[in-house]
Enzyme design. Structure first.
Site, short mmCIF file in Angstrom:
data_model
loop_
_atom_site.label_atom_id
_atom_site.label_comp_id
_atom_site.label_asym_id
_atom_site.label_seq_id
_atom_site.Cartn_x
_atom_site.Cartn_y
_atom_site.Cartn_z
N GLN A 1 0.80 -1.22 0.00
CA GLN A 1 0.00 0.00 0.00
C GLN A 1 0.84 1.28 0.00
O GLN A 1 0.33 2.33 -0.35
CB GLN A 1 -0.95 -0.01 1.21
CG GLN A 1 -1.97 -1.15 1.13
CD GLN A 1 -2.90 -1.17 2.33
OE1 GLN A 1 -2.61 -1.78 3.35
NE2 GLN A 1 -4.04 -0.51 2.22
N HIS B 1 0.66 -9.42 4.35
CA HIS B 1 -0.44 -8.45 4.35
C HIS B 1 -1.07 -8.46 2.95
O HIS B 1 -0.82 -7.57 2.13
CB HIS B 1 0.04 -7.06 4.76
CG HIS B 1 -1.05 -6.15 5.21
ND1 HIS B 1 -1.09 -5.58 6.47
CD2 HIS B 1 -2.17 -5.73 4.59
CE1 HIS B 1 -2.19 -4.84 6.58
NE2 HIS B 1 -2.86 -4.92 5.44
N ASN C 1 -2.14 -11.01 8.12
CA ASN C 1 -3.14 -9.97 8.31
C ASN C 1 -4.50 -10.45 7.79
O ASN C 1 -4.62 -10.84 6.62
CB ASN C 1 -2.74 -8.71 7.54
CG ASN C 1 -3.72 -7.58 7.77
OD1 ASN C 1 -3.83 -7.06 8.89
ND2 ASN C 1 -4.46 -7.19 6.74
N GLU D 1 -5.29 -2.39 14.04
CA GLU D 1 -5.78 -1.40 13.09
C GLU D 1 -7.08 -0.80 13.60
O GLU D 1 -7.94 -1.52 14.11
CB GLU D 1 -6.07 -1.99 11.70
CG GLU D 1 -4.85 -2.44 10.94
CD GLU D 1 -5.19 -2.97 9.55
OE1 GLU D 1 -6.24 -2.61 8.98
OE2 GLU D 1 -4.38 -3.77 9.05
C1 FCB Z 1 -7.89 -3.51 6.52
C2 FCB Z 1 -6.56 -3.83 5.88
C3 FCB Z 1 -5.71 -2.62 5.62
C4 FCB Z 1 -6.51 -1.45 5.13
C5 FCB Z 1 -7.70 -1.21 6.04
C6 FCB Z 1 -8.53 -0.04 5.64
O1 FCB Z 1 -8.79 -4.53 6.23
O2 FCB Z 1 -5.82 -4.70 6.70
O3 FCB Z 1 -4.69 -2.99 4.73
O4 FCB Z 1 -6.89 -1.67 3.82
O5 FCB Z 1 -8.51 -2.36 6.07
#
Ligand code: FCB
Length: 427
Positions: A20, A115, A159, A342
């Protein structure tokens, strides 16, 4: 240099992932997917992304400027192992430099091994559908433990196994674009098993306690925890549907992570049952990725939608930061320590995010007060980046990036200050 951390330290951080943000990740399945017409919103491609590959030092300074002490990022498997068993020493060294740059700034790295992106060769072998491919990932984890174990104490093996499986094998929206729910369940099971194998490999190879807190390796999966509720509360079938989805997406995965047999069941589909002994003891924590709640609907064409009338993000996800308390309490029931790996919101104008951050952290406080053993919080994301099939539409950054400019200038949103102040208040 950093203070010696206490064994019960709380990580305050922000996160990114390689594909990303780095730019030029042209050896993986996502790069190929982006070249296909119609796959990514508005035909966006990750391309040069945020130039983080070259600008990581400056980015770590940005993170530090907010008073944060932890950075979650991923190492890109396809760069390190461009062909099976052939390693790119330049790429391996690059990530060592990133890790050293973290440590010299007093930033604890949390390293994600997978990821969402696969090396092209791994996908060509059948990717996560093929059980005999799993040792390839375990070998990569072993290499990571050997080459980075002296600098890393906190690892995320995979992830969001459940998100990857459903987007890529049920909805067909991500590579390899399969639409077959039964195959998606098989992929979740394989990803959970891959986590277990990677965890064994990391424990064998990472024996160095990098930050002196007595723990050489804390290992977990970053699990997407979604809240699901019936859109029409008076309709029992929607309750049942929400409960089934919660069961397979949230509960079954969390149970496996704490060592129970894998059992994935959706009515009408052959269930997946598997006993993986290595799952026992594989996880030192559950990483909680929390974003929103979805209302489950059995009418109309949208099976999940934002609560009608609720404030929504730029991607149409309900802004429901209070829900993080419930997510953490539900997850805490599985008995493992938690780290919020996250949490964030797509909000280019930054109208919603400041309040979202305050509310989210208050929710963490409440969950902790109620006994949830939360060990850290990583905001998603440090800066705007390539949001998978939404391309550059979802702007999740504490720092905004101007993607129209070749040098991708970063500028702090008001939220960056809000987050810094909230963290400072809690130290
Ligand atoms: C999650 C992902 C991350 C990003 C967020 C918004 O599902 O792990 O990479 O895209 O959402």
């Amino acid at each position: 240099m950093a203070r010696k951390p206490s064994p019960n330290r709380f990580f305050w951080g922000a996160g990114t992932s390689a594909h990303q943000v780095e730019g030029g990740n042209d050896r993986n399945d996502w790069w190929d997917w982006e070249q296909l017409p119609g796959k990514i919103r508005d035909g966006d491609r990750s391309g040069a992304a945020c130039l983080h590959w070259d600008r990581y030092e400056e980015d770590l300074d940005l993170l530090r400027s907010l008073g944060l002490d932890a950075y979650r990022f991923s190492i890109e498997w396809s760069r390190i192992e461009p062909e099976p068993g052939r390693y790119d020493e330049g790429a391996i060294e690059h990530y060592r430099r990133v890790l050293i740059a973290c440590r010299t700034r007093g930033i604890a790295p949390m390293v994600t091994l997978h990821h969402f992106t696969n090396p092209r060769w791994f996908s060509a072998l059948g990717g996560w559908e093929v059980a005999r491919n799993l040792p390839h990932f375990a070998r990569f984890a072993r290499l990571a433990g050997e080459r980075y174990g002296d600098l890393v104490d906190v690892w995320v093996t995979i992830n969001e196994p459940e998100v990857l499986a459903f987007h890529a094998y049920d909805e067909g929206a991500w590579p390899p674009g399969v639409k077959d729910r039964a195959r998606a369940l098989g992929v979740i099971a394989n990803l959970l098993e891959a986590h277990a194998l990677a965890s064994v490999a990391l424990r064998e190879t990472d024996r160095v306690d990098a930050d002196g807190d007595g723990k050489p390796a804390l290992i977990g999966v970053a699990k997407h925890w979604v809240l699901l509720e019936p859109l029409h509360p008076w309709w029992p079938f929607e309750h049942v549907s929400a409960a089934i989805q919660h069961g397979v997406f949230n509960v079954a995965v969390a149970r496996a992570l704490r060592g129970e047999p894998i059992h994935l069941a959706i009515p009408g589909i052959r269930p997946v049952r598997r006993q993986v002994d290595a799952l026992r003891g594989s996880s030192d924590f559950i990483g909680v990725n929390y974003y929103t709640r979805w209302m489950v609907s059995l009418f109309g064409k949208e099976p999940r939608q934002a609560r009608p009338g609720a404030p929504v993000s730029d991607l149409g996800w309900e802004a429901y930061p209070e829900g993080l308390e419930r997510a953490l309490m539900e997850c805490a029931a599985f008995g493992l320590p938690l780290i919020v790996t996250e949490n964030g919101i797509a909000d280019a104008s930054d109208r919603i995010r400041p309040g979202f951050i305050r509310e989210s952290l208050a929710a963490v406080d409440r969950a902790r007060a109620r006994g949830a053993d939360v060990r850290g919080y990583f905001h998603w994301s440090l800066f705007d980046n390539f949001e998978w099939n939404d391309g550059y539409h979802g702007r999740f950054g504490l720092f905004a990036i101007d993607f129209a400019k070749a040098d991708r200038p970063r500028s702090p949103r008001q939220s960056a200050r809000v987050y810094a102040d909230e963290v400072a208040r809690r130290r």
